[in-house]
Every structure is written in structure tokens, then in C-alpha cells.
Design an enzyme around this catalytic site. Structure first.
Site, PDB file in Angstrom:
ATOM      1  N   ARG A 190       7.408 -32.431 -74.977  1.00 58.55           N
ATOM      2  CA  ARG A 190       8.355 -31.301 -75.068  1.00 58.55           C
ATOM      3  C   ARG A 190       8.617 -30.948 -76.524  1.00 58.55           C
ATOM      4  O   ARG A 190       9.757 -30.671 -76.920  1.00 58.55           O
ATOM      5  CB  ARG A 190       9.682 -31.600 -74.359  1.00 58.55           C
ATOM      6  CG  ARG A 190       9.577 -31.894 -72.897  1.00 58.55           C
ATOM      7  CD  ARG A 190       9.078 -30.685 -72.087  1.00 58.55           C
ATOM      8  NE  ARG A 190       8.895 -31.100 -70.716  1.00 58.55           N
ATOM      9  CZ  ARG A 190       7.758 -31.661 -70.279  1.00 58.55           C
ATOM     10  NH1 ARG A 190       6.728 -31.827 -71.078  1.00 58.55           N
ATOM     11  NH2 ARG A 190       7.666 -32.021 -69.016  1.00 58.55           N
ATOM     12  N   SER A 235      15.796 -28.972 -67.005  1.00 61.17           N
ATOM     13  CA  SER A 235      16.266 -30.258 -67.546  1.00 61.17           C
ATOM     14  C   SER A 235      16.975 -30.019 -68.881  1.00 61.17           C
ATOM     15  O   SER A 235      16.413 -29.383 -69.773  1.00 61.17           O
ATOM     16  CB  SER A 235      15.083 -31.187 -67.812  1.00 61.17           C
ATOM     17  OG  SER A 235      14.378 -31.387 -66.618  1.00 61.17           O
ATOM     18  N   GLU A 275      16.911 -30.695 -74.600  1.00 58.88           N
ATOM     19  CA  GLU A 275      15.603 -30.036 -74.515  1.00 58.88           C
ATOM     20  C   GLU A 275      15.689 -28.561 -74.943  1.00 58.88           C
ATOM     21  O   GLU A 275      14.837 -28.092 -75.694  1.00 58.88           O
ATOM     22  CB  GLU A 275      15.062 -30.167 -73.080  1.00 58.88           C
ATOM     23  CG  GLU A 275      13.620 -29.755 -72.958  1.00 58.88           C
ATOM     24  CD  GLU A 275      13.093 -29.896 -71.537  1.00 58.88           C
ATOM     25  OE1 GLU A 275      12.974 -31.035 -71.049  1.00 58.88           O
ATOM     26  OE2 GLU A 275      12.791 -28.860 -70.924  1.00 58.88           O
TER      27      GLU A 275
HETATM   28  C1  LIG Z   1      14.726 -23.869 -63.303  1.00 57.99           C
HETATM   29  C2  LIG Z   1      13.967 -24.236 -64.547  1.00 57.99           C
HETATM   30  C3  LIG Z   1      12.905 -25.120 -64.468  1.00 57.99           C
HETATM   31  C4  LIG Z   1      12.175 -25.485 -65.617  1.00 57.99           C
HETATM   32  N1  LIG Z   1      11.146 -26.356 -65.487  1.00 57.99           N
HETATM   33  C5  LIG Z   1      10.434 -26.719 -66.582  1.00 57.99           C
HETATM   34  C6  LIG Z   1       9.334 -27.621 -66.457  1.00 57.99           C
HETATM   35  O1  LIG Z   1       8.989 -28.065 -65.375  1.00 57.99           O
HETATM   36  N2  LIG Z   1       8.676 -27.974 -67.599  1.00 57.99           N
HETATM   37  C7  LIG Z   1       9.012 -27.480 -68.825  1.00 57.99           C
HETATM   38  O2  LIG Z   1       8.370 -27.855 -69.807  1.00 57.99           O
HETATM   39  N3  LIG Z   1      10.041 -26.599 -68.959  1.00 57.99           N
HETATM   40  C8  LIG Z   1      10.751 -26.210 -67.889  1.00 57.99           C
HETATM   41  N4  LIG Z   1      11.804 -25.339 -68.021  1.00 57.99           N
HETATM   42  C9  LIG Z   1      12.159 -24.824 -69.369  1.00 57.99           C
HETATM   43  C10 LIG Z   1      11.569 -23.404 -69.688  1.00 57.99           C
HETATM   44  O3  LIG Z   1      11.198 -22.743 -68.526  1.00 57.99           O
HETATM   45  C11 LIG Z   1      10.350 -23.508 -70.607  1.00 57.99           C
HETATM   46  O4  LIG Z   1      10.693 -24.174 -71.811  1.00 57.99           O
HETATM   47  C12 LIG Z   1       9.796 -22.112 -70.958  1.00 57.99           C
HETATM   48  O5  LIG Z   1       8.588 -22.248 -71.665  1.00 57.99           O
HETATM   49  C13 LIG Z   1      10.772 -21.273 -71.784  1.00 57.99           C
HETATM   50  O6  LIG Z   1      10.249 -19.949 -71.851  1.00 57.99           O
HETATM   51  P1  LIG Z   1      11.178 -18.734 -72.257  1.00 57.99           P
HETATM   52  O7  LIG Z   1      10.315 -17.541 -72.456  1.00 57.99           O
HETATM   53  O8  LIG Z   1      12.275 -18.584 -71.285  1.00 57.99           O
HETATM   54  O9  LIG Z   1      11.723 -19.245 -73.678  1.00 57.99           O
HETATM   55  P2  LIG Z   1      13.101 -18.922 -74.377  1.00 57.99           P
HETATM   56  O10 LIG Z   1      14.200 -19.675 -73.706  1.00 57.99           O
HETATM   57  O11 LIG Z   1      13.270 -17.478 -74.550  1.00 57.99           O
HETATM   58  O12 LIG Z   1      12.837 -19.588 -75.801  1.00 57.99           O
HETATM   59  C14 LIG Z   1      12.679 -20.989 -75.910  1.00 57.99           C
HETATM   60  C15 LIG Z   1      12.378 -21.324 -77.374  1.00 57.99           C
HETATM   61  O13 LIG Z   1      11.140 -20.731 -77.762  1.00 57.99           O
HETATM   62  C16 LIG Z   1      11.326 -19.804 -78.829  1.00 57.99           C
HETATM   63  N5  LIG Z   1      10.435 -18.677 -78.552  1.00 57.99           N
HETATM   64  C17 LIG Z   1      10.428 -17.868 -77.456  1.00 57.99           C
HETATM   65  N6  LIG Z   1       9.418 -16.977 -77.547  1.00 57.99           N
HETATM   66  C18 LIG Z   1       8.790 -17.219 -78.720  1.00 57.99           C
HETATM   67  C19 LIG Z   1       7.686 -16.629 -79.389  1.00 57.99           C
HETATM   68  N7  LIG Z   1       6.994 -15.605 -78.857  1.00 57.99           N
HETATM   69  N8  LIG Z   1       7.324 -17.128 -80.598  1.00 57.99           N
HETATM   70  C20 LIG Z   1       8.001 -18.161 -81.155  1.00 57.99           C
HETATM   71  N9  LIG Z   1       9.046 -18.767 -80.583  1.00 57.99           N
HETATM   72  C21 LIG Z   1       9.438 -18.309 -79.369  1.00 57.99           C
HETATM   73  C22 LIG Z   1      12.797 -19.450 -78.790  1.00 57.99           C
HETATM   74  O14 LIG Z   1      13.259 -19.021 -80.058  1.00 57.99           O
HETATM   75  C23 LIG Z   1      13.404 -20.768 -78.359  1.00 57.99           C
HETATM   76  O15 LIG Z   1      13.483 -21.632 -79.457  1.00 57.99           O
HETATM   77  C24 LIG Z   1      12.544 -24.947 -66.885  1.00 57.99           C
HETATM   78  C25 LIG Z   1      13.613 -24.039 -66.967  1.00 57.99           C
HETATM   79  C26 LIG Z   1      14.316 -23.678 -65.815  1.00 57.99           C
HETATM   80  C27 LIG Z   1      15.447 -22.694 -65.926  1.00 57.99           C
END
Ligand SMILES: Cc1cc2nc3c(=O)[nH]c(=O)nc-3n(C[C@H](O)[C@H](O)[C@H](O)COP(=O)(O)OP(=O)(O)OC[C@H]3O[C@@H](n4cnc5c(N)ncnc54)[C@H](O)[C@@H]3O)c2cc1C
Length: 342
Positions: free
Chosen positions: A164, A240, A338
Site C-alpha cells: 500500500r 480499510s 492508509e
Molecule cells: C469500499 C472501499 C473498498 C476499498 N478496497 C480497496 C482494496 O481492496 N484495495 C486497495 O488497495 N484499496 C482499496 N480501497 C481504497 C481506494 O479505493 C484505492 O486506494 C483507490 O486507488 C483510490 O482511488 P481514488 O481515485 O478514489 O483516489 P483518491 O482518493 O482521489 O486519491 C488517493 C491518493 O492518490 C492521489 N491521487 C489521485 N489521483 C492522482 C493522480 N492522477 N496523480 C497523482 N496522485 C493522485 C491523491 O492525491 C491521494 O493522495 C477501497 C476503498 C473503498 C471506499
């Protein structure tokens, strides 16, 4: 033209559903807007947001927010059935990419089905689920260096992936904005069906896990996730909230003596390090299902913090800090969050 909003609410852009105002927000939906984006940012540090599913906003956001909405995906090259390189823009939905690659007959992303968020954020924390992590499928990615405006290529080594974790969560955070990601998919991707939940789901559908197709594995992953994980559309959460902590051999041995029933996962790095279950530690401290106002711990998942409706980001953070302090005083283990906390 780069669209810029002022005093914009971020409630719709974070899956905790907490209110936080962005002083300024740019909607970046065309790579041609790159120069305008760099001009607008000047020497300010940006906060990129994709789907907001790994984010806890605890205050109004003074730094410029960039909502990444770049779209597009394509097959770049095929080398027989063994290897196909695909490329997707950062603003694409992660789960749509998984479905699209599977319907193109490409194995590899099936275990990562139904993870919320965007393609561009997936490498940031090296998303992982059911025995597969993104770094195993990554070919390379392109990111804009927000100081110079140049696009740079990152291979897997340069991303410095960990559990992660990646360079984009550390040194490169705020400096680089990921614009596209390439994946190496196809028949050479080894099928992972080792997780007990996944195997049970496949078997109950009459499939031998080892012979299941990638699409069948994805379907089983979706079904297990729907059953087990709270849907952010129904109750605000970011999955998480804490990483599973990894402790050294001595501490692991001491904990095993004091708590023989504690789940332990020895690491394969030869150091004797052991990964513990953050959910188990939190549950043992009695936090599962607890609630402080609208900030709470999910009833079925001690690892998932939830917003029952009106919680603020700072209330959720305060709850997380109390849980962390409790686990530290009871077990001597420090939990690390996380999601990105702003
Ligand atoms: C119900 C649920 C289940 C989940 N299950 C998992 C799982 O099984 N495994 C897992 O690993 N994660 C899981 N996650 C966490 C999450 O889905 C992942 O981390 C996902 O990749 C986040 O994507 P996002 O676009 O929403 O990122 P955001 O929340 O928008 O951003 C997350 C981080 O990335 C940065 N960021 C976003 N886009 C960019 C970009 N284009 N360039 C540079 N930095 C950027 C942001 O600044 C921030 O620091 C879960 C979340 C939820 C709500």
C-alpha cells in the site's frame, strides 16, 4: 480551456462524504490543458483527487485541488496471447478498466475488480486485493512533473512500490500528477485463487478454483466484496482505514506468547518480520461497531471507519487517533493510516 472553480464543495468528491471546501479547484479533463494547469499552479503544491475513495478531508483545503478527469483507454501492443500492453488515462474508473480488459479477453486484473476509484490513483498506494497487487501488472506510467510541466515515464522500479505504498505517497507526493498508466496483461498473468473466501465462492458456484476463467474469478471477487464491504454510496467510508502492521521478529515472538490466538502472517523477506491483522487488534480493543456521534467503526469490519451521515473529517480523524492510541497502549503496535489525510 482549464475550468477553475472557487470556494467549491468537495463533499461529492470524497467517499467519506464529509464537507470540506476547496479554495480553488481545477477540472483537468484534457492533456492539452497541461500548460494552463502549470501556469495556474505556479509554485503551489497541488492536491490531485480522482474518486476520493482514499482520502480524509479534515479542514478547508487551501492548496489548489486538481480533479483528474482525463479519459481514454486502448490496446497498445499484442505479443500473441501471452502479453498485451494496454494503456488507460488517469481519470478512467478503475473497475470499468477491469471489466473492459476482461471483456477484451485479457487476464490479469480480475482479483482487483470492484476496487473504487480511478486508474491514476491506483499506483499511488499500489492497490491490492485477494492476492494480487497492482505492481505485478504495471508496465509503466506517465506523470507530469508539476514543477517543470514535463511528462516523465516511471517504470516499476522508479515507482518504488511497497505494501500500500509507492514513491507517490512519499517523496513524489504533490510533485507528480499521474496522467496515464500501462499494464502488461494476457495469458502470462498467473491466476491467483488462494484466498479462502474466493475459493469458497467459486466452489459454491460449482467451479474448481484452479480451472476458473479470469472472468469467473472477477465475478467471485465482486460477489465476495459486495457481501463483505460497505458500499460508500450507502454509508460513507474509505475502505480499510489502517494498514496491517508489520512487526520485527522479537516483537512478533513476544506478542505470540502473550496472545496465542493473534493472527500472524510471516513475511517472505527472510528477516523474521510478521504482518499482523489491524482489524483483529482494533476488534480486541473493543472498537468494532462503536460510534461517537456520526463517526463510527463498521459493525462487521473493525478496519473500516464510517460516516453515519453528519460526521466531519476532524471527528473521523479524532476517532482514528483514539483507536490508534488504544492499540498502541494495549499491544505496543503502531497503526498507520492508509488514506491520505488532508
Ligand atoms: C469500499 C472501499 C473498498 C476499498 N478496497 C480497496 C482494496 O481492496 N484495495 C486497495 O488497495 N484499496 C482499496 N480501497 C481504497 C481506494 O479505493 C484505492 O486506494 C483507490 O486507488 C483510490 O482511488 P481514488 O481515485 O478514489 O483516489 P483518491 O482518493 O482521489 O486519491 C488517493 C491518493 O492518490 C492521489 N491521487 C489521485 N489521483 C492522482 C493522480 N492522477 N496523480 C497523482 N496522485 C493522485 C491523491 O492525491 C491521494 O493522495 C477501497 C476503498 C473503498 C471506499
Amino acid at each position: 480551456m482549464l475550468k477553475i472553480l472557487r470556494q467549491a464543495s468537495l463533499r461529492a468528491f470524497n467517499t467519506f462524504g464529509v464537507e470540506a471546501e476547496a479554495h480553488e479547484l481545477a477540472i483537468f479533463d484534457d492533456i492539452e490543458q497541461r500548460a494552463a494547469l502549470i501556469d495556474w499552479l505556479g509554485d503551489r503544491r497541488a492536491l490531485p483527487i480522482g474518486g476520493g475513495s482514499n482520502l480524509l478531508l479534515t479542514r478547508p483545503v487551501a492548496q489548489p485541488v486538481v480533479l483528474v478527469r482525463l479519459s481514454g483507454r486502448r490496446i497498445l501492443s499484442r505479443d500473441g496471447d501471452a502479453t498485451t500492453i494496454i494503456e488507460a488515462a488517469a481519470g478512467e474508473s478503475w473497475d470499468d478498466l477491469v471489466s473492459w480488459s476482461l471483456s477484451a479477453g485479457l487476464d490479469g486484473l480480475e482479483n482487483l475488480a470492484l476496487i473504487p476509484g480511478t486508474v491514476g490513483a491506483a499506483p499511488v498506494q499500489n492497490i491490492g486485493a485477494y492476492g494480487v497487487e497492482l505492481h505485478e501488472r504495471l508496465e509503466s506510467l506517465d506523470a507530469i512533473d508539476l514543477r517543470t510541466g514535463r511528462i516523465e515515464r516511471f517504470d516499476s522500479a522508479r515507482c518504488e512500490f511497497g505494501y500500500r505504498d509507492s514513491v507517490f505517497k512519499r517523496d513524489a507526493s504533490s510533485r507528480y500528477l499521474i496522467v496515464s498508466v500501462r499494464f502488461r496483461l494476457g495469458g502470462s498473468c498467473h491466476r491467483q485463487v488462494g484466498y479462502a473466501d474466493l475459493r469458497a465462492c467459486l466452489e459454491s458456484a460449482g467451479k474448481a478454483p484452479e480451472r476458473a476463467s479470469a472472468a469467473e474469478v472477477a465475478e467471485a471477487v465482486r460477489s465476495v466484496r459486495r457481501r463483505k464491504l460497505p458500499d460508500p454510496a450507502a454509508i460513507g467510508n474509505a475502505g480499510s482505514f489502517f494498514k496491517n502492521p508489520v512487526v520485527g521478529a522479537d516483537q512478533a515472538a513476544m506478542l505470540a506468547t502473550r496472545h496465542p490466538d493473534m493472527p500472524r502472517y510471516p513475511q517472505a523477506d527472510g528477516t523474521g518480520a510478521v504482518k499482523l491483522s489491524a482489524g483483529w487488534l482494533i476488534e480486541r480493543c473493543g472498537w468494532k461497531g462503536q460510534r461517537e456521534g456520526d463517526a463510527g467503526v463498521h459493525q462487521a469490519h473493525a478496519l473500516v471507519l464510517v460516516n453515519h451521515g453528519g460526521a466531519s473529517g476532524s471527528q473521523l480523524l479524532a476517532l482514528a487517533q483514539r483507536i490508534r492510541a488504544d492499540v498502541l497502549s494495549r499491544f505496543g503496535v503502531l497503526l498507520e493510516a492508509e488514506p491520505r489525510i488532508v
